[in-house]
Scaffold this motif. Structure first.
Motif, PDB file in Angstrom:
ATOM      1  N   SER A 122      -9.472  43.029   6.941  1.00  0.00           N
ATOM      2  CA  SER A 122      -8.600  42.208   6.100  1.00  0.00           C
ATOM      3  C   SER A 122      -8.854  42.469   4.623  1.00  0.00           C
ATOM      4  N   ALA A 123     -10.121  42.525   4.240  1.00  0.00           N
ATOM      5  CA  ALA A 123     -10.467  42.748   2.837  1.00  0.00           C
ATOM      6  C   ALA A 123     -10.039  44.140   2.374  1.00  0.00           C
ATOM      7  N   ILE A 124     -10.300  45.150   3.196  1.00  0.00           N
ATOM      8  CA  ILE A 124      -9.940  46.515   2.824  1.00  0.00           C
ATOM      9  C   ILE A 124      -8.420  46.682   2.789  1.00  0.00           C
ATOM     10  N   GLY A 125      -7.743  46.083   3.755  1.00  0.00           N
ATOM     11  CA  GLY A 125      -6.288  46.204   3.799  1.00  0.00           C
ATOM     12  C   GLY A 125      -5.620  45.674   2.557  1.00  0.00           C
ATOM     13  N   LEU A 126      -6.166  44.598   1.995  1.00  0.00           N
ATOM     14  CA  LEU A 126      -5.572  44.008   0.800  1.00  0.00           C
ATOM     15  C   LEU A 126      -5.756  44.881  -0.437  1.00  0.00           C
ATOM     16  N   THR A 127      -6.662  45.850  -0.374  1.00  0.00           N
ATOM     17  CA  THR A 127      -6.871  46.739  -1.525  1.00  0.00           C
ATOM     18  C   THR A 127      -5.912  47.933  -1.519  1.00  0.00           C
ATOM     19  N   ILE A 128      -5.189  48.136  -0.425  1.00  0.00           N
ATOM     20  CA  ILE A 128      -4.270  49.267  -0.335  1.00  0.00           C
ATOM     21  C   ILE A 128      -3.023  48.971  -1.166  1.00  0.00           C
ATOM     22  N   PRO A 129      -2.693  49.780  -2.151  1.00  0.00           N
ATOM     23  CA  PRO A 129      -1.485  49.527  -2.950  1.00  0.00           C
ATOM     24  C   PRO A 129      -0.229  49.598  -2.083  1.00  0.00           C
ATOM     25  N   ALA A 130       0.682  48.666  -2.319  1.00  0.00           N
ATOM     26  CA  ALA A 130       1.906  48.624  -1.508  1.00  0.00           C
ATOM     27  C   ALA A 130       2.709  49.916  -1.652  1.00  0.00           C
ATOM     28  N   PHE A 131       2.764  50.458  -2.862  1.00  0.00           N
ATOM     29  CA  PHE A 131       3.499  51.706  -3.069  1.00  0.00           C
ATOM     30  C   PHE A 131       2.910  52.833  -2.227  1.00  0.00           C
ATOM     31  N   ALA A 132       1.575  52.873  -2.161  1.00  0.00           N
ATOM     32  CA  ALA A 132       0.922  53.934  -1.390  1.00  0.00           C
ATOM     33  C   ALA A 132       1.239  53.801   0.092  1.00  0.00           C
ATOM     34  N   GLY A 174      14.578  53.063   4.782  1.00  0.00           N
ATOM     35  CA  GLY A 174      15.304  52.014   5.475  1.00  0.00           C
ATOM     36  C   GLY A 174      14.453  50.809   5.811  1.00  0.00           C
ATOM     37  N   ILE A 175      14.905  50.062   6.801  1.00  0.00           N
ATOM     38  CA  ILE A 175      14.293  48.783   7.133  1.00  0.00           C
ATOM     39  C   ILE A 175      12.937  48.951   7.819  1.00  0.00           C
ATOM     40  N   THR A 176      12.786  49.968   8.659  1.00  0.00           N
ATOM     41  CA  THR A 176      11.563  50.108   9.464  1.00  0.00           C
ATOM     42  C   THR A 176      10.286  50.166   8.623  1.00  0.00           C
ATOM     43  N   PRO A 177      10.175  51.064   7.640  1.00  0.00           N
ATOM     44  CA  PRO A 177       8.935  51.066   6.847  1.00  0.00           C
ATOM     45  C   PRO A 177       8.743  49.777   6.065  1.00  0.00           C
ATOM     46  N   ALA A 178       9.837  49.154   5.640  1.00  0.00           N
ATOM     47  CA  ALA A 178       9.730  47.883   4.910  1.00  0.00           C
ATOM     48  C   ALA A 178       9.137  46.803   5.810  1.00  0.00           C
ATOM     49  N   ALA A 184      12.058  47.838  -1.760  1.00  0.00           N
ATOM     50  CA  ALA A 184      13.299  48.507  -2.187  1.00  0.00           C
ATOM     51  C   ALA A 184      13.034  49.963  -2.543  1.00  0.00           C
ATOM     52  N   TYR A 185      11.780  50.303  -2.784  1.00  0.00           N
ATOM     53  CA  TYR A 185      11.392  51.686  -3.066  1.00  0.00           C
ATOM     54  C   TYR A 185      11.758  52.612  -1.912  1.00  0.00           C
ATOM     55  N   VAL A 186      11.731  52.052  -0.679  1.00  0.00           N
ATOM     56  CA  VAL A 186      12.106  52.849   0.498  1.00  0.00           C
ATOM     57  C   VAL A 186      13.468  52.407   1.028  1.00  0.00           C
ATOM     58  N   LEU A 187      14.257  51.824   0.126  1.00  0.00           N
ATOM     59  CA  LEU A 187      15.608  51.352   0.454  1.00  0.00           C
ATOM     60  C   LEU A 187      15.590  50.204   1.453  1.00  0.00           C
ATOM     61  N   LEU A 211       3.822  52.292   1.503  1.00  0.00           N
ATOM     62  CA  LEU A 211       5.227  52.610   1.724  1.00  0.00           C
ATOM     63  C   LEU A 211       5.462  54.116   1.674  1.00  0.00           C
ATOM     64  N   GLY A 212       4.764  54.788   0.761  1.00  0.00           N
ATOM     65  CA  GLY A 212       4.892  56.236   0.673  1.00  0.00           C
ATOM     66  C   GLY A 212       4.399  56.931   1.931  1.00  0.00           C
ATOM     67  N   ILE A 213       3.285  56.438   2.488  1.00  0.00           N
ATOM     68  CA  ILE A 213       2.747  57.006   3.724  1.00  0.00           C
ATOM     69  C   ILE A 213       3.724  56.795   4.881  1.00  0.00           C
ATOM     70  N   LEU A 214       4.348  55.626   4.919  1.00  0.00           N
ATOM     71  CA  LEU A 214       5.263  55.297   6.017  1.00  0.00           C
ATOM     72  C   LEU A 214       6.570  56.079   5.948  1.00  0.00           C
ATOM     73  N   LEU A 215       6.856  56.651   4.792  1.00  0.00           N
ATOM     74  CA  LEU A 215       8.096  57.426   4.671  1.00  0.00           C
ATOM     75  C   LEU A 215       8.105  58.648   5.587  1.00  0.00           C
ATOM     76  N   ALA A 216       6.943  59.273   5.749  1.00  0.00           N
ATOM     77  CA  ALA A 216       6.886  60.503   6.553  1.00  0.00           C
ATOM     78  C   ALA A 216       7.300  60.277   8.006  1.00  0.00           C
ATOM     79  N   PRO A 217       6.704  59.277   8.698  1.00  0.00           N
ATOM     80  CA  PRO A 217       7.100  59.106  10.109  1.00  0.00           C
ATOM     81  C   PRO A 217       8.387  58.309  10.312  1.00  0.00           C
ATOM     82  N   PHE A 218       8.723  57.416   9.373  1.00  0.00           N
ATOM     83  CA  PHE A 218       9.832  56.493   9.614  1.00  0.00           C
ATOM     84  C   PHE A 218      11.035  56.696   8.693  1.00  0.00           C
ATOM     85  N   GLY A 219      10.863  57.457   7.618  1.00  0.00           N
ATOM     86  CA  GLY A 219      11.977  57.679   6.698  1.00  0.00           C
ATOM     87  C   GLY A 219      12.306  56.436   5.888  1.00  0.00           C
TER      88      GLY A 219
END
Length: 213
Positions: free
Chosen positions: A55-65, A77-81, A154-157, A67-75
């Motif tokens: 929980s503590a480590i997860g909260l340190t992960i930047p949201a932009f980072a 849209g709504i899924t990565p969001a 919204a960065y990933v639409l 979302l950027g990682i999730l773009l590769a497998p999910f593209g």
């Protein structure tokens, strides 16, 4: 700015509803997942420490980072969001649920077991209700936090009011750029306040009378 809002009130209302829907659904999903994990680990000190560490480590992960990682497998849209918002929504609830369940007086648990209640019945009818105020505090924290993260989606639409914010930021210096960014930001804040008031009311209705503060 008032004219800008009036001219786009329909679009603002639609995106506000999308934003609210995204947050509420992800918080509900994150809360269920967090409670299941907390129920599974809170009796084990090692598992509890691991859950708190995640929980503590997860909260340190930047949201932009994330979302950027999730773009590769999910593209885009709504899924990565949904994945990102649910991930962040679960973390404060997990931490509070573990703390709340672990903090229940062992004497009350022993009394319940002595009355013939099963371990599951004791958990659901004694431990969870007693820990509920602490869990609900985590839900409120989670909701306020992911209101902003949902805007970043919204960065990933992703859906929601973040579209106004990113549109304004991308057009800084242009017509209505500031109005667009301010409209999205103020609307997110207002939604957060309304939802927090609803959670306070829900807490009063769902917290056992004997343990209300």
């Amino acid at each position: 700015m008032w004219d800008y809002v009036l001219d786009r009130r329909g679009q603002i209302a639609q995106q506000a509803l999308q934003h609210l829907s995204l947050v509420v659904q992800c918080v509900l999903l994150g809360t269920v997942l967090a409670l299941l994990i907390a129920m599974a680990v809170y009796r084990s000190p090692r598992a509890t420490a691991l859950a708190n560490g995640v929980s503590a480590i997860g909260l340190t992960i930047p949201a932009f980072a994330l979302l950027g990682i999730l773009l590769a497998p999910f593209g885009f849209g709504i899924t990565p969001a949904v994945i990102a918002v649910t991930f962040y929504a679960a973390l404060p609830v997990l931490r509070n649920a573990v703390v709340g369940l672990a903090g229940v007086d062992p004497a009350l648990i022993e009394s319940a077991r002595g009355m013939g209640m099963s371990r599951l019945a004791t958990l659901l009818r004694v431990e969870v209700p007693l820990a509920w105020p602490v869990i609900l505090a985590g839900v409120r924290t989670s909701t306020q936090m992911v209101m902003g993260i949902a805007a970043i989606a919204a960065y990933v639409l992703g859906p929601g009011l973040g579209g106004f914010i990113f549109t304004g930021l991308s057009r800084l210096g242009g017509a209505n750029a500031v109005n667009s960014a301010l409209t999205g930001t103020i609307a997110v804040v207002l939604l957060a306040l309304v939802l927090d008031l609803l959670l306070v009311l829900a807490g009063r209705l769902t917290t056992p009378r004997g343990i209300r503060v």
